[in-house]
Design an enzyme around this catalytic site. Sequence first.
Site, short mmCIF file in Angstrom:
data_model
loop_
_atom_site.label_atom_id
_atom_site.label_comp_id
_atom_site.label_asym_id
_atom_site.label_seq_id
_atom_site.Cartn_x
_atom_site.Cartn_y
_atom_site.Cartn_z
N ASP A 13 0.77 3.23 9.19
CA ASP A 13 1.37 2.40 9.71
C ASP A 13 0.39 1.46 10.59
OD1 ASP A 13 2.94 2.60 7.64
OD2 ASP A 13 4.89 3.19 9.35
N LYS A 16 -3.71 -0.54 7.97
CA LYS A 16 -4.76 -0.07 7.14
C LYS A 16 -4.78 -0.93 5.99
CE LYS A 16 -2.87 3.84 6.75
NZ LYS A 16 -1.49 3.73 7.19
N GLY A 17 -3.96 -1.97 5.94
CA GLY A 17 -3.67 -2.68 4.73
C GLY A 17 -4.37 -4.06 5.09
N GLY A 40 2.90 2.25 1.96
CA GLY A 40 3.60 1.31 2.52
C GLY A 40 2.28 -0.12 3.52
N HIS A 41 1.50 -0.40 3.06
CA HIS A 41 0.04 -1.67 3.48
C HIS A 41 0.80 -3.42 2.99
CE1 HIS A 41 -2.09 2.05 2.37
NE2 HIS A 41 -1.75 3.09 3.50
N ARG A 142 -1.56 24.42 -10.45
CA ARG A 142 -1.86 24.17 -12.09
C ARG A 142 -1.33 24.30 -12.89
NH1 ARG A 142 -6.05 29.27 -10.59
NH2 ARG A 142 -3.65 29.78 -10.01
N GLN A 223 -1.17 6.39 4.20
CA GLN A 223 -0.67 7.55 6.01
C GLN A 223 -1.54 7.60 6.78
OE1 GLN A 223 -0.10 9.02 2.79
NE2 GLN A 223 0.99 8.20 2.13
N PRO A 303 13.86 2.37 10.86
CA PRO A 303 12.98 1.75 12.25
C PRO A 303 12.13 2.62 12.67
CG PRO A 303 15.68 2.09 12.12
CD PRO A 303 15.42 2.67 10.73
N ASP A 332 -1.29 -7.48 20.22
CA ASP A 332 -0.12 -9.28 20.67
C ASP A 332 0.61 -8.40 21.32
OD1 ASP A 332 -0.87 -8.20 17.49
OD2 ASP A 332 0.99 -9.53 17.64
N SER A 413 -6.95 -6.68 16.29
CA SER A 413 -6.32 -7.02 15.33
C SER A 413 -5.33 -7.79 15.76
CB SER A 413 -5.55 -6.53 13.83
OG SER A 413 -4.89 -7.14 13.39
P1 GDP Z 1 -0.35 0.51 7.30
O1 GDP Z 1 0.16 1.21 6.21
O2 GDP Z 1 -1.65 1.34 8.09
O3 GDP Z 1 -1.28 -0.46 6.23
O4 GDP Z 1 0.66 -0.79 7.88
P2 GDP Z 1 2.50 -1.56 7.83
O5 GDP Z 1 1.44 -2.40 7.09
O6 GDP Z 1 3.00 -0.33 6.78
O7 GDP Z 1 2.69 -1.98 8.93
C1 GDP Z 1 1.52 -2.57 10.08
C2 GDP Z 1 2.64 -3.78 9.84
O8 GDP Z 1 1.88 -3.81 11.13
C3 GDP Z 1 2.70 -5.07 9.06
O9 GDP Z 1 3.82 -5.45 9.06
C4 GDP Z 1 1.76 -5.82 9.01
O10 GDP Z 1 1.58 -6.60 9.08
C5 GDP Z 1 1.73 -5.71 10.66
N1 GDP Z 1 0.06 -6.40 11.43
C6 GDP Z 1 -0.87 -5.46 10.77
N2 GDP Z 1 -1.66 -5.93 12.34
C7 GDP Z 1 -0.92 -6.56 12.91
C8 GDP Z 1 -0.74 -7.37 14.30
O11 GDP Z 1 -2.18 -6.41 14.68
N3 GDP Z 1 -0.41 -7.73 14.61
C9 GDP Z 1 1.04 -7.56 14.57
N4 GDP Z 1 2.19 -8.05 15.50
N5 GDP Z 1 1.22 -7.30 12.85
C10 GDP Z 1 -0.01 -6.48 12.76
P1 IMO Z 2 1.42 4.25 5.16
O1 IMO Z 2 0.29 5.10 4.01
C1 IMO Z 2 3.88 6.51 7.70
C2 IMO Z 2 5.88 10.12 6.32
C3 IMO Z 2 7.17 9.88 6.07
C4 IMO Z 2 7.36 11.25 6.55
C5 IMO Z 2 6.55 13.02 6.48
C6 IMO Z 2 6.24 12.84 4.49
O2 IMO Z 2 2.42 3.03 5.26
O3 IMO Z 2 0.67 4.16 7.20
P2 IMO Z 2 6.22 11.93 2.38
O4 IMO Z 2 6.41 10.97 1.63
O5 IMO Z 2 4.32 11.52 2.21
O6 IMO Z 2 6.70 13.59 1.70
O7 IMO Z 2 6.56 12.44 3.61
O8 IMO Z 2 4.99 11.03 6.61
N1 IMO Z 2 4.94 8.90 5.76
C7 IMO Z 2 4.88 7.97 6.34
N2 IMO Z 2 4.80 7.43 7.46
N3 IMO Z 2 3.61 5.54 6.74
C8 IMO Z 2 3.23 6.00 5.67
O9 IMO Z 2 2.34 5.71 4.52
C9 IMO Z 2 3.54 7.41 5.38
N4 IMO Z 2 3.37 8.26 4.31
C10 IMO Z 2 4.57 8.94 4.47
O10 IMO Z 2 7.92 8.87 6.70
O11 IMO Z 2 7.54 11.90 7.77
MG MG Z 3 2.96 1.70 6.19
#
Ligand code: GDP
Ligand code: IMO
Ligand code: MG
Length: 428
Positions: A13, A16-17, A40-41, A142, A223, A303, A332, A413
């Site tokens: 999180d 990356k997305g 979740g991107h 396998r 991840q 959360p 920010d 960012s």
């Molecule tokens: P990912 O899994 O690495 O793609 O990240 P997520 O999308 O799960 O979580 C990142 C969250 O931060 C998302 O809600 C984005 O919209 C938000 N986000 C990304 N870059 C920024 C930033 O520079 N500032 C703020 N305030 N939010 C950001």
């Molecule tokens: P993105 O790509 C944050 C965490 C889960 C758990 C552990 C194992 O959005 O960054 P799994 O379902 O993969 O067997 O869970 O990894 N986890 C993530 N945490 N962002 C993710 O993906 C995650 N994908 C899995 O919360 O702790």
């Molecule tokens: Mg994510």
Amino acid sequence: MSTYVVVGLQYGDEGKGKITDVLSAKSDYVVRFQGGDNAGHTVYVGDEKFVLHLLPSGVLQCKGKCIIANGVVVNPKSFIREIEQLESKGMNTDHVFISRRAHVIMPYHILLDTYREEEKGGTEIGTTKKGIGPCYEDKIARVGIRMVDLLNPEILREKIEKNLRVKNSLFEKYFEKPTLDIDEIYNEFVEIGKKLQDRIVDTELELNEAIRDNKNILFEGAQALMLDIDFGTYPFVTSSSPSTGGVCAGAGVPPTSLQNLIGVAKAYTTRVGNGPFPTELDNELGEKIRQIGGEFGATTGRPRRTGWLDLVSLKHATMINGINNLVITKLDVLSGISPLKIATKYKTEDGKIIDYFTSSTTKLYDYEPIYEELEGWDENISTARTYDDLPENAKKYIEFIENYLGINVYLVSVGPERSQNIIRKELF
Ligand code: GDP
Ligand code: IMO
Ligand code: MG
């Protein structure tokens, strides 16, 4: 040839997305190489929010092809759902393909994931319950079912039958849960195969040709390194290799073809799920960061735990990944917090001071982070677009990270929207 790899350096999180979306505008290919719909991107285009779980985030902007490569575990029902969601918004998805070699997440994988977590009662990993671990287990054992098998009903039935013999016995005898019906699963997955047949292709051939033809290829990690099966906080990890090294096995491209290794880190740290988190702020300030940063899981809505930036773990992550370009997101969110703390060392349970990340997960709970304090800034920086637009203390924060890691931050960012970036060096 220009290849770009975007990976997470913390616990997922990192944004990356958003970064993939920005870079994908100039990419001929955007490729997912590991993980599955546990990701979740989030991408904001204006006010519109897109959350991609299985499809590469590049699907929104990439004019070329989006590929789900062999290293991904594919829940085809999630795939169809995401495709339909995008198409209902008027987007074309004809450019999305899946490797014939990718493994399929079956209904029994999801149930196994769920039952195992329930059984642990208090010591659970906190998985996303998407069946990721059990699917990778079957791949390594396998006995897995691959996308290509969905196109071959006879083989598919045989494989489901063999798997159900073992899984149903586990469900019935060990977990004391209902068993699954072969016909129901078989019929559903044959239909899925028919629906997806034009998208199931040999992706490694095309990717290697693209490398030879000097195309721009972007590999999008899901991840992050601290959730890596080898180098994360095992067993509180995911079941794949979300590192730059994972790209080669996960997409079938040679190590010599990887050029720009981009590591994404938040300006602070978050973690969703269980496991050690040395710099965690389990207090009011942690809650404030959660609220301002909107730190709630994009996949499960949980959360996210929040804490200070941890350079000890970041150094571990940049080393394993060989990162040569850093991205710092969500700077920010730190506006108005002062002083800001950054962990640069740990004190071990026996008083030793160390600056490397330990392999002993249980000990990490007793390690105490040693912090450097930096003065914060009050200005809203979400409209900053050049490095010089940033307050001095925000620049000092970035430069502190660069000096510690010895890597340049090429993009900062400052907001979730696609345009809210300070780009210090054009990579394309
Ligand atoms: P990912 O899994 O690495 O793609 O990240 P997520 O999308 O799960 O979580 C990142 C969250 O931060 C998302 O809600 C984005 O919209 C938000 N986000 C990304 N870059 C920024 C930033 O520079 N500032 C703020 N305030 N939010 C950001
Ligand atoms: P993105 O790509 C944050 C965490 C889960 C758990 C552990 C194992 O959005 O960054 P799994 O379902 O993969 O067997 O869970 O990894 N986890 C993530 N945490 N962002 C993710 O993906 C995650 N994908 C899995 O919360 O702790
Ligand atoms: Mg994510």
